[in-house]
Design an enzyme around this catalytic site. Structure first.
Site, mmCIF file in Angstrom:
data_model
loop_
_atom_site.group_PDB
_atom_site.id
_atom_site.type_symbol
_atom_site.label_atom_id
_atom_site.label_comp_id
_atom_site.label_asym_id
_atom_site.label_seq_id
_atom_site.Cartn_x
_atom_site.Cartn_y
_atom_site.Cartn_z
ATOM 1 N N TYR A 107 0.828 -1.200 0.000
ATOM 2 C CA TYR A 107 0.000 0.000 0.000
ATOM 3 C C TYR A 107 0.866 1.255 0.000
ATOM 4 C CZ TYR A 107 -4.400 -2.402 1.186
ATOM 5 O OH TYR A 107 -5.521 -3.182 1.175
ATOM 6 N N TYR A 156 -1.093 -9.864 0.592
ATOM 7 C CA TYR A 156 -0.055 -9.351 1.493
ATOM 8 C C TYR A 156 -0.174 -9.981 2.877
ATOM 9 C CZ TYR A 156 -3.678 -5.983 3.069
ATOM 10 O OH TYR A 156 -4.824 -5.407 3.535
ATOM 11 N N ARG A 190 -3.637 -11.741 3.499
ATOM 12 C CA ARG A 190 -4.918 -11.303 2.944
ATOM 13 C C ARG A 190 -5.010 -11.763 1.495
ATOM 14 N NH1 ARG A 190 -8.311 -7.627 4.228
ATOM 15 N NH2 ARG A 190 -9.612 -9.368 3.654
ATOM 16 N N HIS A 215 -7.560 -8.161 -2.712
ATOM 17 C CA HIS A 215 -8.860 -7.514 -2.463
ATOM 18 C C HIS A 215 -8.786 -6.035 -2.777
ATOM 19 C CE1 HIS A 215 -6.571 -6.859 1.233
ATOM 20 N NE2 HIS A 215 -7.259 -5.742 1.355
ATOM 21 N N HIS A 241 -10.821 -2.523 -1.547
ATOM 22 C CA HIS A 241 -11.775 -1.955 -0.591
ATOM 23 C C HIS A 241 -12.751 -1.056 -1.336
ATOM 24 C CE1 HIS A 241 -9.349 -3.037 3.050
ATOM 25 N NE2 HIS A 241 -8.355 -2.984 2.171
HETATM 26 FE FE LIG Z 1 -6.537 -4.111 2.489
#
Ligand SMILES: [Fe+2]
Lengths: 230, 241
Positions: free
Chosen positions: B107, B146, B156, B159, B161
């Site tokens: 991110y 990640y 995770r 995905h 959001h």
């Molecule tokens: Fe996330």
């Protein structure tokens, strides 16, 4: 077997996660990408009424600040009108009444500037029940089919999301200098436990000539803020 | 002017506040029951957005943070779908916001220190308005999986959001979109906060070959359902007092 009801089902919620700022407040995540971020200016320059600041902190069940929370605010203007076609009346040019509030990542403190909202007219009752409040009913009388209620005390609606919060939490902020209106407010009166009502009331003070309300939100445990299923 | 309520939220379909296998929820979940409100004007209204609020490039994550002539690295995808309400009606002109990790699972955020590199041409957020029929789309790269600290070794699934508004504050929703075929979905404690398999399935975007752009982008379809409103069938009667 019976016929199928062909309603769809609301999409399940998932946590906003630790990086919610990237999507909703990228400046806070550390980069500029949009011409303008949304929700930075709640009231706009033309809003009438008293200019106020609201500050607080969100506290978790261990007593520590939640430093990665994001709060959205939704409020009426000083006349009690929302910037929405289903709220009767007009708002000032540039008044949206909606804001996005982020915390200081080091301290968890947050704050926003706006105007103090006015009392909001209660919605017309729904349903086919009695149109007049029965004599025996108390102030907390709020069932379907009820008669028109009185105005709601000035309040700001809040929606809280963060890592660890699986579905956004709804609450309301009321003002401690509105004691008379608060005492008649149909939502505050719905809270059966009188000692929980003060969790929704912000405390007014002045700092450098500015009006500041303090509103801390406790997610869990002693003094837990009242949250609503709306 | 309609004054009808929205259908109550089906709390059996949403995650509970306290889901101990997703550890962060343990200290961030209220212990007292939520207090149920009859919706007032405060709940049936919500912010209204227009095309002046956003720019056309905002829904193109491949380019909206890239230098001129460059683009984000990763598997190019189109993520498209409709925003509907529980009555099956489209939700037009509503703001849809999305954010995600880059193709390596990193991110662009001060607080993300995962060792996968930042892509200099990828910001990781986008936004758009649905059209008059509730359709939206984003152009982006497929995010990478990640790792995160929950148990010692959690990952995770890929995905994106999503944040949605509808027309009222009571419809406000944040969720996550997963991708068909990802073996990490079934292992994820955050996915598993959702109590029903049907609910989980509703968050998995389907590979949509019909919407791919040949020699350019693969496509996934992700529809989102917001709370519906009491039927206008009864509106006259309900308001007729
Ligand atoms: Fe996330």
């Amino acid at each position: 077997m019976v016929q199928k009801l062909d309603y769809l089902k609301e999409t399940p919620s998932q946590t906003a996660g630790p990086y919610v700022h990237i999507g909703l407040a990228p400046g806070a995540a550390g980069f500029d990408i949009y011409r303008q971020e949304l929700g930075r200016d709640i009231a706009g320059p033309n809003a009438k009424g008293e200019r106020i600041r609201v500050e607080g902190i969100v506290i978790d069940g261990t007593g520590n600040p939640v430093k990665d929370v994001l709060i959205e605010t939704w409020q009426a203007n000083a006349e009690g009108v929302y910037a929405h076609p289903e709220s009767a009346g007009e708002v000032e040019e540039g008044f949206r009444g909606w804001g996005r509030v982020i915390t200081d990542f080091e301290t968890g403190e947050w704050g926003f500037d706006t105007v103090k909202p006015g009392p909001v007219k209660a919605r017309k009752p729904l349903g086919t029940g009695p149109l007049h409040k029965p004599a025996h009913a108390g102030d907390d009388w709020l069932g379907r089919g009820d008669a028109e209620q009185g105005d709601m005390a000035p309040h700001i609606n809040l929606w809280i999301v963060a890592r660890g919060i699986n579905i956004g939490l709804n609450t309301r902020l009321y003002f401690d200098d509105e004691a008379e209106a608060n005492a008649k407010d149909p939502v505050l009166n719905l809270i059966e436990w009188h000692n929980r009502r003060p969790t929704l009331i912000a405390k007014r003070s002045e700092r450098d000539g500015k009006v500041v309300y303090r509103f801390d939100i406790r997610l869990q445990g002693e003094g837990e803020t009242v949250f609503f299923d709306i | 002017m309609s004054q009808a309520e929205f259908y109550q939220r089906d709390r059996e379909r949403h995650p509970a506040a306290l889901t101990p296998d997703y550890k962060t929820s343990v200290m961030r979940s209220p212990r007292a029951a939520l207090i149920s409100l009859q919706q007032s004007v405060s709940e049936i209204t919500g912010p209204v957005f227009g095309h002046n609020d956003i720019d056309p490039i905002d829904n193109d994550l491949i380019h909206n943070y890239a230098k001129d002539g460059e683009s984000a690295i990763g598997e190019r995808i189109i993520l498209h779908g409709r925003v509907l309400d529980e009555n099956g009606r489209p939700v037009p002109n509503t703001l849809v916001e999305a954010w995600q990790a880059n193709a390596g699972g990193r991110y662009r955020h001060k607080k993300d220190s995962y060792l996968a590199p930042i892509d200099p041409n990828f910001g990781g957020c986008g936004r758009t308005m649905t059209d008059e029929n509730g359709f939206y789309f984003f152009r982006t790269v497929k995010p990478g999986a990640y790792p995160w600290r929950n148990w010692v070794n959690n990952w995770r699934p890929a995905h994106i959001h999503f944040s949605l508004f509808g027309t009222s504050f009571s419809q406000r929703l944040i969720t996550q979109c997963y991708f068909e075929g990802d073996p990490l979905i079934a292992k994820c404690p955050i996915v598993k906060t959702i109590p029903t398999q049907d609910g989980i399935d509703s968050l998995i975007a389907a590979l949509d070959m019909n919407a791919t752009v040949p020699l350019d982008s693969i496509a996934y379809k992700f529809d989102i359902v917001l709370r519906g409103r009491r039927s206008t069938l009864f509106e006259n009667r309900l308001e007729g007092n």
